[in-house]
Scaffold this motif. Structure first.
Motif, PDB file in Angstrom:
ATOM      1  N   UNK A 150      -4.910   3.935  -5.828  1.00  8.36           N
ATOM      2  CA  UNK A 150      -3.682   4.138  -5.057  1.00  8.36           C
ATOM      3  C   UNK A 150      -2.970   2.843  -4.664  1.00  8.36           C
ATOM      4  N   UNK A 151      -3.657   1.736  -4.684  1.00 12.47           N
ATOM      5  CA  UNK A 151      -3.030   0.472  -4.303  1.00 12.47           C
ATOM      6  C   UNK A 151      -1.995   0.006  -5.321  1.00 12.47           C
ATOM      7  N   UNK A 152      -1.942   0.603  -6.513  1.00 13.90           N
ATOM      8  CA  UNK A 152      -0.990   0.190  -7.545  1.00 13.90           C
ATOM      9  C   UNK A 152       0.455   0.503  -7.130  1.00 13.90           C
ATOM     10  N   UNK A 153       0.665   1.523  -6.335  1.00 16.36           N
ATOM     11  CA  UNK A 153       2.031   1.850  -5.899  1.00 16.36           C
ATOM     12  C   UNK A 153       2.510   0.905  -4.802  1.00 16.36           C
ATOM     13  N   UNK A 154       1.600   0.181  -4.196  1.00 17.31           N
ATOM     14  CA  UNK A 154       1.969  -0.794  -3.167  1.00 17.31           C
ATOM     15  C   UNK A 154       2.215  -2.181  -3.755  1.00 17.31           C
ATOM     16  N   UNK A 155       2.139  -2.314  -5.077  1.00 12.61           N
ATOM     17  CA  UNK A 155       2.482  -3.570  -5.728  1.00 12.61           C
ATOM     18  C   UNK A 155       1.314  -4.406  -6.186  1.00 12.61           C
ATOM     19  N   UNK A 156       0.089  -4.019  -5.913  1.00 10.93           N
ATOM     20  CA  UNK A 156      -1.056  -4.807  -6.375  1.00 10.93           C
ATOM     21  C   UNK A 156      -1.610  -4.201  -7.654  1.00 10.93           C
TER      22      UNK A 156
ATOM     23  N   UNK B 247      -2.656  19.005  -7.556  1.00  3.89           N
ATOM     24  CA  UNK B 247      -3.772  19.817  -7.070  1.00  3.89           C
ATOM     25  C   UNK B 247      -5.064  19.018  -6.934  1.00  3.89           C
ATOM     26  N   UNK B 248      -5.336  18.111  -7.882  1.00  3.38           N
ATOM     27  CA  UNK B 248      -6.631  17.421  -7.909  1.00  3.38           C
ATOM     28  C   UNK B 248      -6.602  16.091  -7.162  1.00  3.38           C
ATOM     29  N   UNK B 249      -5.542  15.303  -7.322  1.00  2.00           N
ATOM     30  CA  UNK B 249      -5.549  13.925  -6.824  1.00  2.00           C
ATOM     31  C   UNK B 249      -4.877  13.776  -5.462  1.00  2.00           C
ATOM     32  N   UNK B 250      -3.713  14.369  -5.296  1.00  2.00           N
ATOM     33  CA  UNK B 250      -2.971  14.169  -4.047  1.00  2.00           C
ATOM     34  C   UNK B 250      -3.741  14.588  -2.795  1.00  2.00           C
ATOM     35  N   UNK B 251      -4.530  15.671  -2.809  1.00  2.00           N
ATOM     36  CA  UNK B 251      -5.306  15.981  -1.595  1.00  2.00           C
ATOM     37  C   UNK B 251      -6.314  14.882  -1.230  1.00  2.00           C
ATOM     38  N   UNK B 252      -6.747  14.105  -2.206  1.00  2.00           N
ATOM     39  CA  UNK B 252      -7.740  13.055  -1.939  1.00  2.00           C
ATOM     40  C   UNK B 252      -7.100  11.723  -1.533  1.00  2.00           C
ATOM     41  N   UNK B 253      -5.955  11.407  -2.123  1.00  2.00           N
ATOM     42  CA  UNK B 253      -5.354  10.089  -1.873  1.00  2.00           C
ATOM     43  C   UNK B 253      -3.974  10.203  -1.245  1.00  2.00           C
ATOM     44  N   UNK B 254      -3.633  11.346  -0.723  1.00  2.00           N
ATOM     45  CA  UNK B 254      -2.304  11.572  -0.171  1.00  2.00           C
ATOM     46  C   UNK B 254      -1.914  10.593   0.920  1.00  2.00           C
TER      47      UNK B 254
ATOM     48  N   UNK C 298      -2.903   7.475   1.285  1.00  2.00           N
ATOM     49  CA  UNK C 298      -2.743   6.117   0.759  1.00  2.00           C
ATOM     50  C   UNK C 298      -1.410   5.910   0.047  1.00  2.00           C
ATOM     51  N   UNK C 299      -0.859   6.985  -0.517  1.00  2.00           N
ATOM     52  CA  UNK C 299       0.386   6.839  -1.296  1.00  2.00           C
ATOM     53  C   UNK C 299       1.530   7.662  -0.703  1.00  2.00           C
ATOM     54  N   UNK C 300       1.488   7.919   0.566  1.00  2.00           N
ATOM     55  CA  UNK C 300       2.481   8.762   1.224  1.00  2.00           C
ATOM     56  C   UNK C 300       3.902   8.292   0.898  1.00  2.00           C
ATOM     57  N   UNK C 301       4.698   9.201   0.361  1.00  2.00           N
ATOM     58  CA  UNK C 301       6.080   8.927   0.021  1.00  2.00           C
ATOM     59  C   UNK C 301       6.268   8.365  -1.390  1.00  2.00           C
ATOM     60  N   UNK C 302       5.215   7.979  -2.056  1.00  2.00           N
ATOM     61  CA  UNK C 302       5.312   7.409  -3.401  1.00  2.00           C
ATOM     62  C   UNK C 302       4.593   8.278  -4.431  1.00  2.00           C
ATOM     63  N   UNK C 303       4.461   9.566  -4.166  1.00  2.00           N
ATOM     64  CA  UNK C 303       3.761  10.478  -5.058  1.00  2.00           C
ATOM     65  C   UNK C 303       4.417  10.556  -6.432  1.00  2.00           C
ATOM     66  N   UNK C 304       5.773  10.548  -6.477  1.00  2.00           N
ATOM     67  CA  UNK C 304       6.495  10.651  -7.740  1.00  2.00           C
ATOM     68  C   UNK C 304       6.308   9.405  -8.605  1.00  2.00           C
ATOM     69  N   UNK C 305       5.987   8.284  -7.988  1.00  2.00           N
ATOM     70  CA  UNK C 305       5.724   7.052  -8.725  1.00  2.00           C
ATOM     71  C   UNK C 305       4.271   6.999  -9.209  1.00  2.00           C
ATOM     72  N   UNK C 306       3.349   7.607  -8.454  1.00  2.00           N
ATOM     73  CA  UNK C 306       1.915   7.545  -8.755  1.00  2.00           C
ATOM     74  C   UNK C 306       1.488   8.592  -9.794  1.00  2.00           C
ATOM     75  N   UNK C 307       1.944   9.833  -9.651  1.00  2.00           N
ATOM     76  CA  UNK C 307       1.478  10.930 -10.510  1.00  2.00           C
ATOM     77  C   UNK C 307       1.776  10.743 -11.997  1.00  2.00           C
TER      78      UNK C 307
END
Length: 190
Positions: free
Chosen positions: A37-43, A63-70, A72-81
Motif C-alpha cells: 500500500x505504500x506505493x500510492x504514497x510515492x515510495x 472484495x479481497x484487498x480493500x477490506x485489508x488495506x483500506x 492505508x490507501x484511503x482515498x487512493x483506491x482507484x490508483x491502487x486497484x
C-alpha cells in the motif's frame, strides 16, 4: 546405530504426512498480487500476495484487498486497484493427498526392502564363505555340472541363499578378472 538412523528416517518421512492431514485446506481461492500500500504514497516497494476465500464473481480488488488495506490507501483506491492482479484458482486436495500418500508408501517399501537386504547380506556372506570353492576356469565349472553332479552343485540347487551367494561370487570374480585385464594387461574380456 543403523537401526536408529532408519527409525529416524521413517519418522521423518511419515511425520509430515500426519501434519498435512491435520491441517485444513481450501480447494478454491482468490489470489491477488498487489504492490504494498505504500506505493500510492510515492515510495517504491515490492509486491505483496493477498489470498481470500470468495466466490469466483467476487475475486477482485474491492472484495479481497480493500477490506485489508483500506485504511492505508484511503482515498487512493482507484490508483491502487489497477495495479493488482487477481486470479481465481481451484485445486483438488484429495488427489494431492492420495499422490503424497502413494509416494510415502513407495519410499517406505523401498526402505523396508533396503533393510531386508542389509539383514540378508551377513547371512549370504556367512554361508558363502563356508561353502566357497575357488574356480580357476569357467569351463571346469560347466563340465562338472553337466557331466557329474558335484556336492557343491547340489548345495546350490537346494538352498536359495547358496545359489544367490554363488552367483554373487561368480560376478565378483568376473569383475576382478576384468579389472586385472584392463588395468594390468590393458585388454578387454570378450
Amino acid at each position: 546405530m543403523r537401526q536408529k538412523v532408519f527409525i529416524y528416517l521413517i519418522v521423518a518421512v511419515l511425520l509430515p504426512a500426519v501434519a498435512v492431514e491435520a491441517q485444513s485446506y481450501e480447494d478454491v481461492r482468490c489470489k491477488c498480487v498487489c504492490p504494498n500500500p505504500s506505493v500510492v504514497n510515492g515510495t517504491q516497494s515490492n509486491r505483496k500476495l493477498y489470498i481470500g476465500n470468495v466466490p469466483p464473481n467476487k475475486c477482485n480488488c474491492d472484495t479481497v484487498i480493500l477490506p485489508r488495506v483500506g485504511d492505508d490507501i484511503k482515498g487512493k483506491e482507484q490508483e491502487f486497484c489497477p495495479r493488482c492482479e487477481c486470479k481465481y484458482e481451484s485445486r483438488n486436495t484429495t488427489i494431492i493427498k492420495v499422490v503424497v500418500i502413494i509416494v510415502i508408501w513407495i519410499i517406505s517399501l523401498l526402505v523396508i526392502y533396503m533393510l531386508f537386504l542389509i539383514c540378508l547380506d551377513p547371512l549370504l556372506n556367512k554361508r558363502v564363505k563356508g561353502n566357497y570353492q575357488e574356480h580357476t576356469n569357467e569351463e571346469d565349472e560347466t563340465s562338472t555340472s553337466a557331466g557329474g553332479v558335484s556336492s557343491h552343485a547340489m548345495g546350490v540347487r537346494g538352498n536359495v541363499l547358496n545359489r544367490v551367494g554363488h552367483q554373487q561370487d561368480k560376478w565378483k570374480r568376473q569383475v576382478q578378472e576384468q579389472r586385472r585385464n584392463i588395468y594390468d594387461r590393458h585388454a578387454m574380456l570378450n
